[in-house]
Structures are given as C-alpha cells and as structure tokens.
Scaffold this motif. Sequence first.
Motif, short mmCIF file in Angstrom:
data_model
loop_
_atom_site.label_atom_id
_atom_site.label_comp_id
_atom_site.label_asym_id
_atom_site.label_seq_id
_atom_site.Cartn_x
_atom_site.Cartn_y
_atom_site.Cartn_z
N GLY A 213 6.60 -26.29 8.22
CA GLY A 213 7.71 -26.46 7.30
C GLY A 213 9.02 -25.92 7.80
N GLY A 214 9.09 -25.35 9.03
CA GLY A 214 10.36 -24.90 9.57
C GLY A 214 10.30 -23.48 10.12
N GLU A 215 11.47 -22.83 10.12
CA GLU A 215 11.58 -21.48 10.64
C GLU A 215 11.73 -20.49 9.50
OE1 GLU A 215 14.81 -21.46 13.35
OE2 GLU A 215 13.78 -22.66 14.89
N ASP B 51 0.86 -1.19 0.00
CA ASP B 51 0.00 0.00 0.00
C ASP B 51 0.90 1.23 0.00
OD1 ASP B 51 0.94 0.18 2.61
OD2 ASP B 51 -0.83 -0.79 3.48
N GLN B 52 0.34 2.38 0.42
CA GLN B 52 1.12 3.62 0.38
C GLN B 52 2.31 3.59 1.32
OE1 GLN B 52 -1.66 6.76 1.20
NE2 GLN B 52 -2.49 6.77 -0.87
N ARG B 53 2.22 2.78 2.38
CA ARG B 53 3.33 2.73 3.34
C ARG B 53 4.15 1.45 3.21
NH1 ARG B 53 0.71 4.43 9.06
NH2 ARG B 53 -0.81 2.83 8.45
N ILE B 54 3.50 0.31 3.02
CA ILE B 54 4.21 -0.96 2.90
C ILE B 54 4.62 -1.16 1.44
CG2 ILE B 54 4.12 -3.44 3.27
CD1 ILE B 54 3.95 -1.74 5.82
N ALA B 55 5.94 -1.18 1.21
CA ALA B 55 6.45 -1.28 -0.16
C ALA B 55 6.85 -2.70 -0.55
CB ALA B 55 7.65 -0.35 -0.34
N LEU B 56 7.14 -3.56 0.43
CA LEU B 56 7.62 -4.90 0.10
C LEU B 56 7.41 -5.82 1.30
CD1 LEU B 56 9.22 -6.84 -1.83
CD2 LEU B 56 11.30 -6.05 -0.69
N VAL B 57 6.96 -7.07 1.00
CA VAL B 57 6.81 -8.11 2.03
C VAL B 57 7.51 -9.36 1.51
CG1 VAL B 57 5.22 -9.56 3.33
CG2 VAL B 57 4.63 -7.17 2.83
N GLN B 58 8.36 -9.97 2.33
CA GLN B 58 9.06 -11.19 1.95
C GLN B 58 9.05 -12.17 3.14
OE1 GLN B 58 12.99 -9.81 0.85
NE2 GLN B 58 12.45 -9.79 -1.36
N VAL B 59 8.90 -13.45 2.80
CA VAL B 59 9.04 -14.52 3.79
C VAL B 59 10.24 -15.35 3.36
CG1 VAL B 59 7.98 -16.50 4.90
CG2 VAL B 59 6.57 -14.53 4.26
N VAL B 60 11.25 -15.40 4.20
CA VAL B 60 12.51 -16.06 3.86
C VAL B 60 12.66 -17.29 4.75
CG1 VAL B 60 15.00 -15.78 3.68
CG2 VAL B 60 13.49 -13.82 3.25
N ASP B 61 13.02 -18.44 4.11
CA ASP B 61 13.19 -19.65 4.91
C ASP B 61 14.56 -19.67 5.55
OD1 ASP B 61 14.95 -20.26 2.91
OD2 ASP B 61 13.70 -21.82 1.98
N SER B 62 14.85 -20.77 6.22
CA SER B 62 16.11 -20.87 6.96
C SER B 62 17.32 -20.94 6.05
CB SER B 62 16.07 -22.09 7.88
OG SER B 62 15.85 -23.28 7.11
N ASN B 63 17.11 -21.24 4.75
CA ASN B 63 18.22 -21.30 3.79
C ASN B 63 18.45 -19.96 3.10
OD1 ASN B 63 18.66 -24.06 4.28
ND2 ASN B 63 16.97 -24.58 2.88
N GLY B 64 17.67 -18.98 3.42
CA GLY B 64 17.83 -17.67 2.82
C GLY B 64 17.07 -17.51 1.53
N GLN B 65 16.21 -18.45 1.18
CA GLN B 65 15.43 -18.35 -0.03
C GLN B 65 14.09 -17.66 0.25
OE1 GLN B 65 16.56 -19.34 -3.08
NE2 GLN B 65 18.50 -19.78 -2.02
N VAL B 66 13.68 -16.81 -0.67
CA VAL B 66 12.39 -16.12 -0.54
C VAL B 66 11.30 -17.08 -0.97
CG1 VAL B 66 10.99 -14.18 -1.28
CG2 VAL B 66 13.46 -13.88 -0.97
N VAL B 67 10.44 -17.49 -0.01
CA VAL B 67 9.40 -18.45 -0.33
C VAL B 67 8.04 -17.79 -0.55
CG1 VAL B 67 10.58 -20.32 0.88
CG2 VAL B 67 9.01 -18.83 2.15
#
Length: 463
Positions: free
Chosen positions: A144-146, A81-97
């Motif tokens: 599925g993990g952390e 939205d106007q304030r939130i520009a990016l959302v990412q969920v990253v697994d324990s291996n550093g991959q963006v899931v």
Amino acid sequence: MRSVPTWARPSLWGLPIRSALTAAAVVAVALAFGAVALVYVLHRSLLSELDDAATARAEDITAQLRTDAPADLDSQLVDTDQRIALVQVVDSNGQVVRSSDDEPGDAVTDIRPPVDGQPVRGVRTAAPDGGDLRITAQAARGVGGEYTVIVAATEESVEATLATVGGLLALGGPIIVIVAGFMTYGLVSLSLRSVENIRTRVSAISSADLSERVPVPAQRDGIATLARTMNDMLARLEAGHAAQHRFIADASHELRSPLTTVTAALELADARPELLDRDLVRHTLLPEALRMGLLVDDLLLLARADERGLPLRLADVDVDDVMDGEVRRFRAHADISVTAALVPVRIRGDAAQLSRVARNLLDNAIRYAAATVHVDVSRHGDRARIIVTDDGPGIAAGDRERVFERFVRLEHARERARGGSGLGLAIVAEIVAAHGGTAHIVDTEQGGTTVVVTLPVVGPNPS
C-alpha cells in the motif's frame, strides 16, 4: 576582640581528630565524584537500553509491513508495556493508519526518515499526559505504499531506577564517611598509643640509669623502626656515658699520682726548708710536674678530637726525616740500642702531629724493650708504612686492639714503675685516623711487639 575557643581552632586539635576529619573529607569527596559518575553512566546506559528496545520494536514492525498491510499487523507488535508507551504507523500523507491507542489522533512527531536509511533514535518529546517520551522513527516500504513506524518509549522506568540508586547512595554515603572517620580515628589512636608508650619510657629514663630501653611494637612499621632507633641511640648514649665516667675516673687517677708526689714534696719542704734542695727539685718536683703537664696535654688533645675532630695543619712532610729526628733524640737518652732503616717517603700531613706519633711509638717501644728497638720506614703503593719493633715481652693477641684504647695498661706494664699513663697508643690511633691511616699490632717471629702504621701519601680526605 574575643579569642577563638580551642575547639574551633583546628591547629590545636589532636592528630587522631584531624586525621579522622581529613579521611572523612577525602572519602566524602571521592564518594561524591563516584556517585555522580555512577548516576551519569547508569542514566546513559538505561536510555541506551530504552532506545534499543524501541528500535527493535520498530524493526519488527517494518519487517512485517513488507508483506502485510498496517491493519493486519500482529497485535503484539503494537501493544504497549512498561517501556513502550506508544506505537504508530503513519502513511505518506501523515495520517496514522495503525496505533496502539484506541483513538489514534495525530502523529506524535513529524520526523520522516528516508526509506532504507538508518532509524532516528532518542528524540525527546512531551507525552499527552505530561511525561517525557523518547521517539524512534524508521521508514518502511510495504503493501500500500511507504510508511513511517514511530515507537515512543517512556522514561518513567529510567527515572524510577535512578531515584532508587540515588536514594541508596544518599543513605549509604554518609554512613561510609562516618565509618571511615571512626576507623581512621581508631587506627591513629592505636598507633599513637605505641608512641605514647615510647614517650613515657623515654621520659622516665634518667642520666643515672641509661640501661633501660623503650618497648618495640610487634608490627613492622615506622613506629617499630622509631623504637629500634631510639634503643640504638640509648645504647650509644649509655656507652658514651660509661666511657666518659671511665675517662674521668682514669684521668683523676693518673693526675692524682704526680699531684700527690708534688704536694708531699712541698709539704716536706714547708716543714723542713733545709730539705728543699736542687736534688729534690730536679729529681722529684720537676719530673712529676712535667709528667702532669704531658698528661694534661694528652687529655686536651683527646678532648678536642672527641668534640670536633683533630685539627690538622697539612703540608708536605718527609716521614723518614720525622722518624730520623725522633730516633736521634731517643738514642741520646735511651740506654738501649735504637736502629733504623729509613726510605725517603713524602706525604701530606701535619708535621707536629706526626712527630707526636713517632715520639709515642718510640717511647712505648723503649719502655718495654729488653735491649733493642728497630724502626722501619718504607712506601707500598700509595701508602707510607712505619714499623716500630721492640724485643720486649710482647702483647697477647686478645689485647692488641685494646691497647689502642684510652688508659689501657696491661698487667706487666702496671707492675713496672715506668708503666706510663696508657694514653700513648690511644693518641697514636687518633692522629693516624685523622690522617686517614691505620695503626695495628702484628705477630713477629722474634717475639716482642711490632706496631705498624700506614698513612696515605696524598693525605687525609677533606671533611
């Protein structure tokens, strides 16, 4: 060397202009500090709100990850939205899931906060498009993990708000400064208008007519107080001027009589030398010359008292001895009875001046007494008291204070050839006041006049 023009010399500017410029400068400085403080506080507040929004989104995602896989997250949680520009969920291996971008790419930060720990807030990083992002990262344990939930908020809205507020301050600040300067100029000019009216009126007042007064403004301020003080001063000047005129007129009148007598006698002696004999000198010239000399001495004493106060030569003085000496002198020459009841009293005072007080009191009493004069000296506490009583016509209650003024003679005194100059009691009042005492006239059952003089035993207060 060229001289500095008048307009470039602030010391020559008028008070309204200097006051206006000073007020404008003070307001400008105050506004500058206020604007800086406002922008700083507003900036911190907007950034805190931005971090709070990112943290709230991260907590919502973390809560859903406990039951759902990243692919099953609600789409609203990963939308921007106007304030939130990016959302990412990253697994324990550093991959963006899971990401709000169609092409997730790499994680925008390598921050990995501990599970069940506090989120990391307010980490600044550059966005792919060149802007600034504020990162909030929070660890999550789910299906599925952390995972690490990363929410990036844009500072564009904060910068836009600050730009708007800064523009308003930049536009309104000078207007406020200008208005403050003009208002101060107007108020000071209005105040000085009253001062100018006072100055104009004072400049128009001459010594020939001191009855005029300056206008008093309706406001209850310092200028009104100044006007009332000026009017009080003018009233005192008028009273002093009138008293001076009366003094000069009365002194001239009193001196004219003996001077006229002496002049007439000398003219007669010049025209007829055979008439200049011992009787003319003894009964006319010498008495009138002595009278004129005594009057001049009295006038000089009063003039010195008015100018710098009556000088006193203080020493221990026995009041009873002073009064006894004067009583004996008057007994030798007066044709009336002079009695005395004297109690020893010693004070600090000027013996010569106190002798003059005694002489004037007795001379005044004998002049108007029918048959007797009585003198009483006593002590009451820390004050010596001298009472001189005669059995003459007395003084009306309304005239008892007036007779201590200069050149005041009552009607029955004016009708008598031995009426005096009207300075005797005035000199008594001056000398007694210089000693810190009082002189007044009181009622008596036997009639006549009773003058009461009180003097402090310790002497007058040093000035």
